[in-house]
Design an enzyme around this catalytic site. Structure first.
Site, PDB file in Angstrom:
ATOM      1  N   HIS A 148      -6.643  -5.682  -1.644  1.00  0.00           N
ATOM      2  CA  HIS A 148      -5.472  -4.739  -1.363  1.00  0.00           C
ATOM      3  C   HIS A 148      -4.598  -5.156  -0.356  1.00  0.00           C
ATOM      4  CE1 HIS A 148      -3.664  -0.524  -1.162  1.00  0.00           C
ATOM      5  NE2 HIS A 148      -3.917  -0.915   0.089  1.00  0.00           N
ATOM      6  N   ASP A 201      -7.959  -2.982  -7.630  1.00  0.00           N
ATOM      7  CA  ASP A 201      -7.591  -2.493  -6.184  1.00  0.00           C
ATOM      8  C   ASP A 201      -8.514  -1.972  -5.334  1.00  0.00           C
ATOM      9  OD1 ASP A 201      -4.949  -2.270  -4.320  1.00  0.00           O
ATOM     10  OD2 ASP A 201      -6.290  -0.617  -3.880  1.00  0.00           O
ATOM     11  N   SER A 256       0.865  -1.080   0.083  1.00  0.00           N
ATOM     12  CA  SER A 256       0.033   0.007   0.042  1.00  0.00           C
ATOM     13  C   SER A 256       0.884   1.387   0.048  1.00  0.00           C
ATOM     14  CB  SER A 256      -1.019   0.055   1.256  1.00  0.00           C
ATOM     15  OG  SER A 256      -1.954   0.965   0.883  1.00  0.00           O
TER      16      SER A 256
END
Length: 397
Positions: A343, A275, A178
């Protein structure tokens, strides 16, 4: 097949034959926190002024001189109010962080769960600055003091690790998830400056390829957000100079799609074409869906109507377009772009390497990353469009 390939095959065979147990049933590796005691001398502080930290689990055997550095993720802050709020949480202060971190997936020390990197020195760099370890500024209005020192935190942690063995590294992989995956893009080339000239250094971004994309209201929500962030936290000075000098808007180099062409270190991009963070915050942020028309679709892709699916397919097409040159021409690059609503897939055991992990052409993420890192074969896996992939773990928060 070389030794690493044998390990992968044997590990999968053992997983397939063994009684099925979820990762939660296995003994979890918990690694204690290490504070960087001399960080203050470098001006390296978390948002609230606390010392930066990391978690180190030592390698062994053939992995003794190999290092995997994993940037922690956790979003960003782009104005004084949000950064001041962040400073009172575990996202801005090591005082408020858990002192033990579970190492799983790419950080696991179990060969059957992480066949290529299990015996490496594995480090999780704790995230407490709010700018993907890239800022260098201070805010002080007399009553509030905030440290935007992500760049200094990165440097302080590396300098602390060098005498602990990183300075003798033979192989290294800089990774992150991330916002940490974005940090991998920003710091990839810099890591080599600290390591021996003959060290093999490569980088991996997991769910860090954030797109410069208009939302469903045709507003550049993410671009505006990053512009504020870069300005507030003094990030521009730490972005790639070749990139910033080539663009009329230098802050755009905070976006991986603009920074990628200037990275010389071999790079692997692990990302979902759908995502969920980007779906919820870039493509359909709350500001663009005031009447909640996307609520059901956001929670369950199967509930999306025809027009919403086409919008999502457009997002996928734009991601692949942004990656087109890299996928087509990068000889040392790797990619695993699947069609799961997820994610971050490298730190979770279920998605990294397990019996029912996501696959593209029957390759797990762990196998694909290992094949690329050890040059076993060229690895650029691009999934078919949703909903064709039946191996997905759709992880909607």
């Amino acid at each position: 097949m070389n030794l690493n390939g044998v390990v992968v095959v044997v590990a999968l065979a053992l997983l397939a034959c063994a009684p099925r147990r979820s990762y939660s049933q296995l003994q979890r590796l918990k690694v204690p926190m290490t504070l960087v005691r001399n960080a203050s001398a470098l001006g390296a502080f978390c948002l609230d002024g606390s010392l930066p930290a990391y978690h180190l689990h030592r390698g062994f055997g053939a992995g003794t001189n190999n290092w995997l550095l994993q940037f922690e993720g956790g979003g960003w802050c782009n104005d004084i109010a949000s950064c001041a709020d962040r400073a009172t949480t575990h996202r801005g202060s090591t005082r408020l962080m858990t002192k033990l971190e579970v190492f799983s997936g790419i950080l696991s020390n179990n060969a059957s769960l992480n066949p290529d990197f299990y015996n490496w020195n594995r480090v999780k760099l704790r995230y407490c600055d709010g700018a993907s370890f890239a800022g260098d500024a201070t805010f002080d209005n007399g009553t509030s003091l905030l440290y935007f020192r992500g760049q200094k935190i990165w440097e302080a942690i590396i300098l602390d690790l060098l005498p602990k063995g990183l300075g003798r590294a033979r192989k290294a992989l800089l990774s992150g998830c991330s916002a940490g995956g974005l940090a991998s893009f920003l710091h990839c080339d810099n890591l080599s400056n600290y390591l021996p000239e003959n060290a093999t250094v490569k980088c991996l971004s997991d769910a860090g390829f954030f797109l410069d994309e208009r939302d469903i209201s045709l507003n550049s929500t993410m671009r505006f957000f990053y512009k504020q962030l870069v300005s507030l936290q003094g990030v521009e000075q730490n972005l790639d100079k070749n990139c910033t000098s080539s663009l009329k808007l230098p802050y755009l180099c905070f976006f991986p799609q603009f920074a990628l062409k200037y990275i010389s270190t071999p790079f692997f991009i692990l990302n979902s074409a759908y995502d969920v963070y980007q779906f919820h915050h870039i493509l359909v942020p709350p500001s663009a869906d005031l009447h909640g028309e996307w609520n059901h679709c956001r929670l369950n892709p199967a509930a999306c109507d025809v027009n919403q699916i086409e919008t999502l397919q457009g997002f996928r097409r734009d991601m692949l377009l942004a990656l087109r040159v890299f996928i087509k021409y990068s000889r040392r690059g790797g990619a695993f772009i699947n069609s799961c609503f997820a994610h971050c897939q490298s730190e979770s055991q279920d998605t990294w390497f397990d019996v029912d992990s996501p696959r593209i052409r029957n390759k797990t993420i762990a196998e694909s990353v290992g094949d690329w890192y050890f040059s076993r074969r060229v690895t650029k896996q691009i999934d078919c469009a949703y909903p064709c992939d039946t191996t997905c773990h759709n992880l909607i928060p």
